[in-house]
Design an enzyme around this catalytic site. Structure first.
Site, PDB file in Angstrom:
ATOM      1  CE  LYS A  32       0.763   0.940   4.508  1.00  0.00           C
ATOM      2  NZ  LYS A  32       1.138   2.215   5.177  1.00  0.00           N
ATOM      3  CB  THR A  71      -1.301   4.688   3.272  1.00  0.00           C
ATOM      4  OG1 THR A  71      -1.436   3.817   4.393  1.00  0.00           O
ATOM      5  CG2 THR A  71       0.155   5.096   3.154  1.00  0.00           C
TER       6      THR A  71
END
Length: 346
Positions: A193, A250
Site C-alpha cells: 500500500k 495511506t
C-alpha cells in the site's frame, strides 16, 4: 496481567505503540539510538522529534542500551525501518536469554531477497531464542494513536494463540485489535500500500484530483491482490484492515509519509531532494524496488509498480508515467477482479 515489553524503535510509530502498552498497565521500555531523544522521553515525558506536543505516560521508560531494554522481556516489539530489521535482530540475538515473542509493526519487503519482515526475523533470530513472530498492522497513523483517537489494527500469526495474546496486550477503549492467521497477506498488504500511496501523492502533486486518485487506489488494490495471491496470501485479507483499510488511510492522509513524498515528486522535486526534505524513512521507495523485482520473478502484471519504478529509479517524468498507464491496451475490468470477488463470496 502486567507484562514486561521492550519496544525497539523510538520513532513516531514505536513511541505511539509504547504509549498504548503503557496505558494498558504494562511495564514498557522504549529503545532508541539517539541519546538526546531518549533523554527527552525520560526527563520531560515527550518525544519532540517525532510526536511534538504529546505528553507520554510517566510510566514509560527509555534507554539507549539494548541489553537494558530487553532484559526479562517476554515480548519484543520491533518498530524500525525495514532496512534496519536484520541489523537490529543481529544485535538482539546474542543477548537473548530466553524465548521471546517478537511482534513487528514495520511495513516493507527486502529488495533482492524479496523477503517479508517476518522471514527476515526468523532468519536472524536463533530458534532457541524465538518463540513466535506476530505481525501488528493496519490503518494507523502514529499521530492519531498518540492522541488516543479510535484505531483498529490486526494481529497476525501462524500461531493463533500468540495472535490472541498480542490482541490482549494492545486492546483498549481506543485501540481495537482483530486477529488473523494470514501472515503473508497482512505483510504484503501493509508493504505494497505504500507504493500505491506514493503514486497517489504523485497524482495529487500533478493536480489531477480525486478521479485519478480513486482510479489509482482501485487499480492498485488489484495489483496488490494479484501479487499477494501468487505469494500464497488469502485474498479475503485484502478486503480487510491490512489491505483496503490501510490503502485508504495511506493514500488520502497528509500524515502519510509516502503520500507526502509522492506529492513532492509530482510537484517536480527529484527523489534525492524529496528524501532529504522528508527527514524520515519513506518505506514505499525501497518497497517499490522489491515489488518490481518480485513481480518480474513471479510474472505478475503490475503496471502501476512498473511506472513508479521508472519514475523513482530511471528518472522518468511522473506525468509521462501517468500517460503510459492511461494509454495501456484496453481491457475488461473483470479480467483482474473476477477471481477476487469469487474468493470473497465463497
Amino acid at each position: 496481567m502486567t507484562k514486561k515489553i521492550a519496544v525497539l524503535g523510538a520513532g513516531s510509530w514505536g513511541t505511539a505503540l509504547a504509549m498504548v502498552l503503557a496505558d494498558n498497565g504494562h511495564s514498557v521500555t522504549l529503545w532508541g539510538n539517539k541519546s538526546e531523544l531518549i533523554n527527552d522521553i525520560n526527563e520531560f515525558h515527550t518525544n519532540k522529534r517525532y510526536l511534538p506536543e504529546i505528553e507520554l505516560p510517566h510510566s514509560l521508560k527509555a534507554t539507549v542500551e539494548l541489553n537494558e531494554a530487553v532484559e526479562d522481556a517476554k515480548y519484543i516489539l520491533l518498530v524500525v525501518p525495514t532496512k534496519a530489521i536484520r541489523e537490529v535482530c543481529q544485535k538482539l540475538n546474542p543477548i537473548l536469554k530466553n524465548k521471546v515473542t517478537i511482534i513487528h509493526a514495520s511495513k516493507g519487503i527486502e529488495p533482492d531477497s524479496s523477503k517479508r519482515i517476518s522471514e527476515m526475523i526468523s532468519e536472524e533470530i536463533d530458534e532457541k531464542n524465538l518463540g513466535s513472530v506476530v505481525v501488528l498492522s493496519g490503518p494507523s497513523h502514529a499521530e492519531e494513536v498518540a492522541l488516543r483517537h479510535p484505531t483498529t489494527v490486526t494481529s497476525a500469526s501462524a500461531n493463533m494463540e500468540d495472535a490472541r495474546a498480542v490482541q490482549e496486550l494492545f486492546s483498549n477503549g481506543y485501540f481495537r485489535v482483530y486477529t488473523n492467521e494470514d501472515v503473508i497477506g497482512v505483510e504484503i498488504g501493509g508493504a505494497l500500500k505504500n507504493i500505491i500511496a506514493l503514486a497517489a501523492g504523485i497524482t495529487d502533486g500533478l493536480g489531477y484530483g480525486d478521479n485519478a486518485k480513486a482510479a489509482l487506489m482501485t487499480r492498485g488494490l488489484a495489483e496488490i491482490i494479484r501479487l499477494g495471491k501468487e505469494m500464497g496470501a488469502n485474498p479475503q485479507t485484502f478486503a480487510g484492515l491490512t489491505g483496503m483499510g490501510d490503502l485508504i488511510v495511506t493514500c488520502t492522509s497528509v500524515h502519510s509519509r509516502n503520500w507526502r513524498a509522492g506529492n513532492l515528486l509530482g510537484k517536480g522535486q527529484s527523489l534525492d531532494e524529496v528524501l532529504e526534505n522528508m527527514g524520515m524513512v519513506v518505506e514505499g521507495v525501497r518497497t517499490t524496488k522489491a515489488a518490481y523485482q518480485l513481480a518480474k520473478q513471479a510474472k505478475v502484471e503490475m503496471p502501476i509498480v512498473n511506472e513508479l519504478y521508472a519514475v523513482l529509479f530511471e528518472g522518468k517524468n511522473p506525468k509521462l508515467g501517468v500517460d503510459a498507464l492511461m494509454n495501456r491496451d484496453k481491457r475488461h475490468e473483470g479480467e483482474s477482479t473476477s477471481n477476487f470477488i469469487s474468493d470473497l463470496t465463497k
